[in-house]
Enzyme design. Structure first.
Site, PDB file in Angstrom:
ATOM      1  N   SER A 120     103.725  32.200 -16.458  1.00  0.00           N
ATOM      2  CA  SER A 120     103.676  31.514 -17.810  1.00  0.00           C
ATOM      3  C   SER A 120     104.780  30.738 -18.186  1.00  0.00           C
ATOM      4  CB  SER A 120     103.022  32.580 -18.713  1.00  0.00           C
ATOM      5  OG  SER A 120     102.644  31.929 -19.731  1.00  0.00           O
TER       6      SER A 120
ATOM      7  N   HIS B 226      95.024  36.075 -17.969  1.00  0.00           N
ATOM      8  CA  HIS B 226      96.296  35.230 -17.798  1.00  0.00           C
ATOM      9  C   HIS B 226      97.461  35.996 -17.312  1.00  0.00           C
ATOM     10  CE1 HIS B 226      99.321  32.011 -18.490  1.00  0.00           C
ATOM     11  NE2 HIS B 226      99.977  32.838 -19.082  1.00  0.00           N
TER      12      HIS B 226
ATOM     13  N   ASP C 152      91.508  33.392 -16.315  1.00  0.00           N
ATOM     14  CA  ASP C 152      92.450  32.588 -16.956  1.00  0.00           C
ATOM     15  C   ASP C 152      91.990  31.302 -17.070  1.00  0.00           C
ATOM     16  OD1 ASP C 152      94.409  31.118 -17.819  1.00  0.00           O
ATOM     17  OD2 ASP C 152      96.004  32.055 -16.559  1.00  0.00           O
TER      18      ASP C 152
END
Length: 141
Positions: free
Chosen positions: A41, A119, A92
Protein backbone atom coordinates in the site's frame (compact mmCIF):
# COMPACT_ATOMS: atom_id res chain seq x y z
CA UNK A 1 11.75 17.90 -17.05
CA UNK A 2 9.52 17.46 -13.97
CA UNK A 3 6.03 18.89 -14.33
CA UNK A 4 5.85 18.79 -18.14
CA UNK A 5 4.02 16.30 -20.34
CA UNK A 6 3.28 13.12 -18.41
CA UNK A 7 6.12 13.64 -15.93
CA UNK A 8 5.34 14.14 -12.23
CA UNK A 9 5.25 17.64 -10.77
CA UNK A 10 8.40 19.23 -9.37
CA UNK A 11 7.04 18.68 -5.85
CA UNK A 12 6.42 15.00 -6.59
CA UNK A 13 9.92 14.56 -8.06
CA UNK A 14 11.51 16.17 -4.98
CA UNK A 15 9.40 14.05 -2.63
CA UNK A 16 10.24 10.85 -4.55
CA UNK A 17 13.95 11.65 -4.28
CA UNK A 18 13.57 12.08 -0.52
CA UNK A 19 11.66 8.82 -0.14
CA UNK A 20 14.27 6.98 -2.21
CA UNK A 21 17.07 8.50 -0.13
CA UNK A 22 15.31 7.42 3.06
CA UNK A 23 15.34 3.77 1.93
CA UNK A 24 18.97 4.08 0.84
CA UNK A 25 19.84 5.17 4.39
CA UNK A 26 17.81 2.38 5.99
CA UNK A 27 19.54 -0.29 3.90
CA UNK A 28 22.94 1.27 4.58
CA UNK A 29 22.40 1.58 8.34
CA UNK A 30 21.19 -2.02 8.58
CA UNK A 31 24.07 -3.15 6.35
CA UNK A 32 21.65 -4.99 4.07
CA UNK A 33 23.10 -6.56 0.96
CA UNK A 34 20.59 -7.19 -1.86
CA UNK A 35 17.44 -7.38 0.31
CA UNK A 36 13.98 -8.31 -0.92
CA UNK A 37 11.75 -5.25 -0.60
CA UNK A 38 8.15 -6.04 0.39
CA UNK A 39 5.94 -3.04 -0.25
CA UNK A 40 2.27 -2.93 0.78
CA UNK A 41 0.00 0.00 0.00
CA UNK A 42 1.34 3.41 1.12
CA UNK A 43 4.94 2.18 1.19
CA UNK A 44 4.85 2.38 -2.61
CA UNK A 45 5.79 6.05 -2.19
CA UNK A 46 9.16 4.86 -0.83
CA UNK A 47 9.68 1.61 -2.70
CA UNK A 48 8.84 2.61 -6.28
CA UNK A 49 11.35 5.51 -6.50
CA UNK A 50 13.98 3.21 -4.99
CA UNK A 51 13.13 0.36 -7.37
CA UNK A 52 13.37 2.58 -10.43
CA UNK A 53 16.67 4.14 -9.35
CA UNK A 54 18.36 1.20 -7.60
CA UNK A 55 16.47 -1.96 -8.51
CA UNK A 56 19.78 -3.67 -9.21
CA UNK A 57 20.55 -3.45 -5.46
CA UNK A 58 17.52 -5.61 -4.64
CA UNK A 59 17.35 -9.39 -4.82
CA UNK A 60 13.60 -9.08 -5.31
CA UNK A 61 10.58 -6.82 -5.07
CA UNK A 62 7.13 -7.73 -3.73
CA UNK A 63 4.57 -4.97 -4.32
CA UNK A 64 1.22 -5.56 -2.59
CA UNK A 65 -1.21 -3.11 -4.24
CA UNK A 66 1.15 -0.16 -3.67
CA UNK A 67 0.17 3.45 -4.19
CA UNK A 68 1.92 5.58 -6.77
CA UNK A 69 2.28 3.09 -9.60
CA UNK A 70 0.60 5.49 -12.04
CA UNK A 71 3.31 8.09 -11.40
CA UNK A 72 5.74 6.20 -13.65
CA UNK A 73 5.68 5.21 -17.30
CA UNK A 74 5.62 1.76 -18.87
CA UNK A 75 9.06 2.57 -20.29
CA UNK A 76 10.45 3.30 -16.82
CA UNK A 77 9.10 -0.01 -15.52
CA UNK A 78 10.51 -1.90 -18.52
CA UNK A 79 14.00 -0.73 -17.55
CA UNK A 80 13.90 -2.59 -14.22
CA UNK A 81 15.32 -6.13 -14.16
CA UNK A 82 14.53 -6.90 -10.51
CA UNK A 83 12.62 -10.17 -10.00
CA UNK A 84 9.15 -9.11 -8.86
CA UNK A 85 6.14 -10.85 -7.34
CA UNK A 86 3.03 -8.72 -7.85
CA UNK A 87 0.79 -9.86 -5.02
CA UNK A 88 -2.77 -8.82 -4.18
CA UNK A 89 -6.17 -9.98 -2.95
CA UNK A 90 -8.92 -10.53 -5.51
CA UNK A 91 -11.34 -8.47 -3.40
CA UNK A 92 -9.11 -5.39 -3.61
CA UNK A 93 -10.94 -3.60 -6.40
CA UNK A 94 -9.33 -0.23 -5.68
CA UNK A 95 -5.53 -0.18 -5.81
CA UNK A 96 -4.84 -3.73 -6.96
CA UNK A 97 -6.12 -3.44 -10.57
CA UNK A 98 -4.35 -0.12 -11.09
CA UNK A 99 -1.11 -1.45 -9.60
CA UNK A 100 -1.27 -4.58 -11.73
CA UNK A 101 -1.93 -2.56 -14.88
CA UNK A 102 1.21 -0.49 -14.26
CA UNK A 103 3.53 -3.04 -12.67
CA UNK A 104 2.95 -5.68 -15.33
CA UNK A 105 5.43 -3.72 -17.45
CA UNK A 106 8.24 -4.92 -15.17
CA UNK A 107 9.95 -7.55 -17.36
CA UNK A 108 10.87 -9.99 -14.57
CA UNK A 109 7.47 -10.22 -12.87
CA UNK A 110 5.00 -12.87 -11.91
CA UNK A 111 1.59 -12.45 -10.31
CA UNK A 112 -0.03 -14.10 -7.28
CA UNK A 113 -3.70 -13.41 -6.54
CA UNK A 114 -5.07 -14.42 -3.14
CA UNK A 115 -8.72 -15.51 -3.46
CA UNK A 116 -11.07 -14.04 -0.87
CA UNK A 117 -8.56 -11.44 0.30
CA UNK A 118 -8.94 -7.68 0.26
CA UNK A 119 -6.44 -4.84 0.18
CA UNK A 120 -4.57 -6.09 3.28
CA UNK A 121 -4.33 -9.57 1.79
CA UNK A 122 -1.52 -10.54 4.20
CA UNK A 123 -3.99 -10.05 7.08
CA UNK A 124 -7.02 -11.58 5.35
CA UNK A 125 -5.24 -14.73 4.13
CA UNK A 126 -1.93 -14.96 6.01
CA UNK A 127 -1.21 -18.60 5.17
CA UNK A 128 -1.77 -18.12 1.44
CA UNK A 129 0.23 -14.89 1.56
CA UNK A 130 3.19 -16.59 3.23
CA UNK A 131 3.05 -19.53 0.83
CA UNK A 132 3.20 -17.16 -2.16
CA UNK A 133 5.97 -15.08 -0.61
CA UNK A 134 8.08 -18.08 0.41
CA UNK A 135 7.65 -19.65 -3.03
CA UNK A 136 8.97 -16.46 -4.62
CA UNK A 137 11.88 -16.17 -2.18
CA UNK A 138 12.92 -19.78 -2.81
CA UNK A 139 13.30 -19.18 -6.54
CA UNK A 140 15.54 -16.11 -6.13
CA UNK A 141 19.27 -16.45 -6.69
Amino acid sequence: IPGYGNSPSVEMAVAAQGWRTFLEHVFQELDMQRPVLVSPSMSGRFSLPFLLAHGDQLAGFVPIAPVGTKDYTAEQYRGVQTPTLILYGDRDTGLAPQALQNLQHLPEHRVAVLPGAGHACYLDKPEAFHQALLGFLRQLK
